[in-house]
Design an enzyme around this catalytic site. Structure first.
Site, mmCIF file in Angstrom:
data_model
loop_
_atom_site.group_PDB
_atom_site.id
_atom_site.type_symbol
_atom_site.label_atom_id
_atom_site.label_comp_id
_atom_site.label_asym_id
_atom_site.label_seq_id
_atom_site.Cartn_x
_atom_site.Cartn_y
_atom_site.Cartn_z
ATOM 1 N N GLY A 52 0.713 -1.107 -0.019
ATOM 2 C CA GLY A 52 0.193 0.202 -0.073
ATOM 3 C C GLY A 52 0.894 1.207 0.018
ATOM 4 O O GLY A 52 0.352 2.217 -0.244
ATOM 5 N N GLY A 195 1.659 23.889 0.619
ATOM 6 C CA GLY A 195 1.259 22.949 -0.208
ATOM 7 C C GLY A 195 -0.043 22.237 0.287
ATOM 8 O O GLY A 195 -0.776 22.521 1.100
ATOM 9 N N GLU A 216 4.759 29.668 4.136
ATOM 10 C CA GLU A 216 4.898 29.617 2.818
ATOM 11 C C GLU A 216 5.591 30.660 2.173
ATOM 12 O O GLU A 216 5.464 31.807 1.960
ATOM 13 C CB GLU A 216 3.287 29.599 2.114
ATOM 14 C CG GLU A 216 3.431 29.427 0.681
ATOM 15 C CD GLU A 216 4.250 28.218 0.115
ATOM 16 O OE1 GLU A 216 3.890 27.069 0.596
ATOM 17 O OE2 GLU A 216 5.196 28.400 -0.556
ATOM 18 N N ASP A 321 6.379 8.018 -7.827
ATOM 19 C CA ASP A 321 6.991 9.019 -7.314
ATOM 20 C C ASP A 321 8.673 8.980 -7.555
ATOM 21 O O ASP A 321 9.392 9.896 -7.228
ATOM 22 C CB ASP A 321 6.790 9.094 -5.673
ATOM 23 C CG ASP A 321 5.531 9.622 -5.437
ATOM 24 O OD1 ASP A 321 4.628 9.874 -6.339
ATOM 25 O OD2 ASP A 321 5.393 9.776 -4.214
ATOM 26 N N ALA A 329 -0.910 9.461 -6.103
ATOM 27 C CA ALA A 329 -1.221 8.294 -6.032
ATOM 28 C C ALA A 329 -1.837 7.607 -7.461
ATOM 29 O O ALA A 329 -1.601 6.427 -8.008
ATOM 30 C CB ALA A 329 -2.059 7.862 -4.914
ATOM 31 N N HIS A 452 -30.921 16.809 -11.109
ATOM 32 C CA HIS A 452 -31.224 17.988 -10.253
ATOM 33 C C HIS A 452 -31.890 17.292 -9.245
ATOM 34 O O HIS A 452 -32.782 16.458 -9.327
ATOM 35 C CB HIS A 452 -32.104 18.888 -11.052
ATOM 36 C CG HIS A 452 -32.714 20.043 -10.255
ATOM 37 N ND1 HIS A 452 -31.822 21.099 -9.860
ATOM 38 C CD2 HIS A 452 -34.073 19.990 -9.542
ATOM 39 C CE1 HIS A 452 -32.788 21.712 -9.005
ATOM 40 N NE2 HIS A 452 -33.959 21.113 -8.815
HETATM 41 P P1 FAD Z 1 5.002 4.823 -2.405
HETATM 42 O O1 FAD Z 1 3.511 4.828 -2.222
HETATM 43 O O2 FAD Z 1 5.963 5.577 -1.812
HETATM 44 O O3 FAD Z 1 5.592 3.296 -2.397
HETATM 45 C C1 FAD Z 1 6.915 2.788 -2.433
HETATM 46 C C2 FAD Z 1 6.987 1.643 -1.651
HETATM 47 O O4 FAD Z 1 8.315 1.142 -1.738
HETATM 48 C C3 FAD Z 1 6.803 1.884 -0.172
HETATM 49 O O5 FAD Z 1 6.046 0.940 0.437
HETATM 50 C C4 FAD Z 1 8.270 1.390 0.604
HETATM 51 O O6 FAD Z 1 8.344 0.683 1.678
HETATM 52 C C5 FAD Z 1 8.937 0.436 -0.593
HETATM 53 N N1 FAD Z 1 10.300 0.700 -0.768
HETATM 54 C C6 FAD Z 1 11.293 1.699 -0.879
HETATM 55 N N2 FAD Z 1 12.307 1.071 -1.199
HETATM 56 C C7 FAD Z 1 12.347 -0.152 -1.136
HETATM 57 C C8 FAD Z 1 13.288 -1.254 -1.154
HETATM 58 N N3 FAD Z 1 14.657 -1.009 -1.306
HETATM 59 N N4 FAD Z 1 13.055 -2.527 -1.203
HETATM 60 C C9 FAD Z 1 11.736 -2.897 -0.923
HETATM 61 N N5 FAD Z 1 10.757 -2.087 -0.482
HETATM 62 C C10 FAD Z 1 11.094 -0.656 -0.771
HETATM 63 N N6 FAD Z 1 -1.650 11.356 -3.529
HETATM 64 C C11 FAD Z 1 -2.974 11.346 -4.017
HETATM 65 O O7 FAD Z 1 -3.141 11.108 -5.459
HETATM 66 N N7 FAD Z 1 -3.996 11.811 -3.221
HETATM 67 C C12 FAD Z 1 -3.794 12.135 -2.035
HETATM 68 O O8 FAD Z 1 -4.763 12.604 -1.380
HETATM 69 C C13 FAD Z 1 -2.631 12.296 -1.376
HETATM 70 N N8 FAD Z 1 -2.460 12.300 -0.226
HETATM 71 C C14 FAD Z 1 -1.014 12.298 0.213
HETATM 72 C C15 FAD Z 1 -0.908 12.484 1.564
HETATM 73 C C16 FAD Z 1 0.204 12.570 2.180
HETATM 74 C C17 FAD Z 1 0.367 12.980 3.699
HETATM 75 C C18 FAD Z 1 1.557 12.109 1.535
HETATM 76 C C19 FAD Z 1 2.632 11.938 2.319
HETATM 77 C C20 FAD Z 1 1.351 11.855 0.202
HETATM 78 C C21 FAD Z 1 -0.228 11.883 -0.358
HETATM 79 N N9 FAD Z 1 -0.127 11.407 -1.627
HETATM 80 C C22 FAD Z 1 -1.464 11.647 -2.251
HETATM 81 C C23 FAD Z 1 0.800 11.024 -2.678
HETATM 82 C C24 FAD Z 1 0.958 9.501 -2.583
HETATM 83 O O9 FAD Z 1 0.771 8.915 -1.479
HETATM 84 C C25 FAD Z 1 2.090 9.075 -3.789
HETATM 85 O O10 FAD Z 1 2.169 9.768 -4.950
HETATM 86 C C26 FAD Z 1 2.133 7.540 -3.975
HETATM 87 O O11 FAD Z 1 2.155 6.572 -2.723
HETATM 88 C C27 FAD Z 1 3.204 7.248 -4.636
HETATM 89 O O12 FAD Z 1 3.129 5.844 -4.950
HETATM 90 P P2 FAD Z 1 4.349 4.905 -5.167
HETATM 91 O O13 FAD Z 1 3.937 3.479 -5.502
HETATM 92 O O14 FAD Z 1 5.134 5.532 -6.281
HETATM 93 O O15 FAD Z 1 5.343 5.125 -3.949
#
Ligand code: FAD
Length: 478
Positions: A52, A195, A216, A321, A329, A452
């Site tokens: 997740g 932000g 900010e 990311d 996400a 509506h």
């Molecule tokens: P991540 O979700 O960061 O997942 C990466 C995973 O890789 C993690 O579980 C980590 O443990 C694992 N990992 C890292 N390195 C290793 C390794 N070497 N070996 C094994 N596992 C590893 N986005 C939205 O669209 N809507 C929102 O409302 C929103 N709200 C947010 C609120 C907050 C407070 C934050 C911090 C972020 C929010 N985001 C939101 C952004 C969103 O969470 C991220 O853009 C999204 O989770 C990115 O997904 P990802 O799969 O690229 O990486």
């Protein structure tokens, strides 16, 4: 998609299943894993924390769960306006956190179940690249193993940026990660960064009774959005006594036993109990061993990919990311599914034309496509249409009349951007996201019958207003 199509793709290597290893089980990684498994691949996900990722464990879901509690509180405090009388409203922040934790762990289990039912193998440990086909995993149980596969997907996400000068300690100077588990909100807090995360968490803690100051450095909060959008949120923050200092930098943070003093570029010094750092996130690739394989990154450490999401090393893909696309996400999960299809032989281009941008404050903010400022900067001849929620029956019914819908069209009447500030803005945006994605005109979308009384009628009226045909329009009162 049909089952037969899945079989076609898995047969890219004859009867032998293609092996895929994914490092990172966030939205990018887990969506890719499930898609690749459905397409017939043998998939292993390596995750060092919980599946997740940031989104489910310390991001989207937990923040919105906390904000949902804050919304219930506000509704309860305003119940009298609806003829409903509460004897007293009591807030228990610890129970709010407990509800959030339960919700998160249920959803994490949901992903584990999806992995199981789709035959995705999950290994808990830290993954590292050895060569273009091999991932080494240091398992949490102390063991290690080498996984050899045909294709590898990197989806290790991002971490909060914590410059040394802010003295992050996870207790008094915290990031969103710790903020989401504070069972006792502080009396006062400075939020560095106005932000999305700073605004959402700032408003949450304010509603929990914390005196909030958002600092900010840009000219406005939500600096990626139009000034009018930021102004509307600012107005609500003022009503709630959330202080906002724009065009201001934090120059120094001093943590003492008694509290924290924060010096600002304006010369002012503020004393607070806690500091929340929300100045952005950085791609996290530290453990991946990218240099040994010669995987290209840019100056921000983001992995460079082509339009198929493949890195410069053949067979290794990257999403979410970790690459230079918006840190959201829904972007990560879309890229995950596209990368999965491409790893299995498709040539699907990752299109980032219409990416919804959502802020779950009250009022909510949601936008897609170009802002007015961007349209001006690109020299696009544009027109706008807008509609104030105040003039809408449904908004009056639910007692949420702040905000407006704004549509931007180009000279051919094609919708190139839109913003909504107001009730359920983030859900309402879906219609306008589709319009920008498909290149619909304001006239065509405005011709669609909207139910509506609903909030979606505000979109219809704003579309009509582009051609000055809105029958309900009254002058916007900001
Ligand atoms: P991540 O979700 O960061 O997942 C990466 C995973 O890789 C993690 O579980 C980590 O443990 C694992 N990992 C890292 N390195 C290793 C390794 N070497 N070996 C094994 N596992 C590893 N986005 C939205 O669209 N809507 C929102 O409302 C929103 N709200 C947010 C609120 C907050 C407070 C934050 C911090 C972020 C929010 N985001 C939101 C952004 C969103 O969470 C991220 O853009 C999204 O989770 C990115 O997904 P990802 O799969 O690229 O990486």
């Amino acid at each position: 998609m049909q089952g037969t199509k899945f079989c076609d793709l898995s047969e890219t290597k004859g009867m032998v299943k293609m092996k895929i290893t994914i490092i990172g089980g966030g939205p990018g990684g887990y969506e890719a894993a499930i898609m690749a498994a459905k397409l017939g691949a043998e998939v292993t996900v390596v995750e060092k924390n919980k599946v997740g990722g940031t989104c489910l464990n310390v991001g989207c879901i937990p923040t919105k769960a906390l904000l949902a509690s804050a919304e219930v509180l506000t509704t309860s405090l305003e119940a009298e306006k609806f003829g409903v009388f509460n004897d007293k409203t009591v807030v228990d922040p610890a129970q709010i956190i407990e509800r959030k934790d339960k919700l998160v762990s249920g959803l994490v289990k949901g992903i584990e179940f999806l992995f199981e039912s789709n035959g995705v193998n999950l290994i808990q440990g830290v993954g590292k690249l050895i060569d273009s086909k091999t991932v080494e995993v240091k398992r949490h149980d102390g063991g290690s193993e080498k996984l050899v596969s045909d294709k590898i997907l990197l989806a290790t996400g991002s971490v909060p940026i914590c410059p040394e000068m802010f003295h992050y300690d996870g207790v008094k100077v915290i990031t969103s990660t710790e903020a989401l588990s504070l069972k006792t909100p502080p009396k006062s807090m400075i939020v560095i960064g106005g932000g999305v995360i700073g605004c959402e968490l700032g408003q949450f803690f304010s509603r929990m009774g914390t005196q909030i100051t958002i600092v900010e450095m840009a000219e406005q909060i939500l600096s990626n959005e139009d000034e009018s959008v930021a102004k509307q949120l600012l107005r609500q923050f003022k009503r709630e006594k959330i202080k906002v200092l724009t065009a201001t930098r934090v120059t120094d943070v001093n943590v003492q036993n008694t509290g924290i003093t924060v010096n600002l570029s304006s010369g002012k010094t503020l004393e607070v109990e806690m500091v929340l750092l929300s100045i952005g996130r950085a791609s996290f690739s530290k453990e991946l061993n990218l240099d040994a394989l010669g995987i290209s990154t840019n100056s921000k450490g983001q992995i460079e990919v082509d339009e198929l999401l493949e890195t410069n090393v053949k067979g290794i893909y990257a999403v979410g990311d970790l690459i230079n696309t918006p840190y959201l996400a829904h972007v990560a999960s879309k890229e995950g599914t596209i990368a999965a299809e491409n790893m299995l032989g498709k040539n699907k281009t990752a299109v980032h034309k219409a990416i919804p941008r959502c802020v779950y404050t009250d009022p909510q903010v949601a936008a897609v496509g170009l802002t007015e400022k961007e349209a001006q900067q690109r020299g696009i001849a544009y027109k706008t249409g807008s509609f104030d929620f105040r003039s809408l029956g449904k908004a009056q019914i639910i007692g949420k009349i702040q905000g407006q819908v704004k549509i931007i069209v180009d000279e051919k009447d094609v919708i190139i951007g839109a913003s909504i500030v107001g009730p359920e803005a983030t859900d309402l945006l879906a219609e306008l996201t589709m319009a920008v994605h498909l290149g619909l005109t304001a006239e065509a979308l405005g011709d669609v019958i909207h139910p509506h009384p609903t909030l979606s009628e505000a979109i219809m009226e704003a579309l009509h207003d582009v051609h000055e045909m809105s029958i309900n329009k009254v002058e916007l009162r900001l």
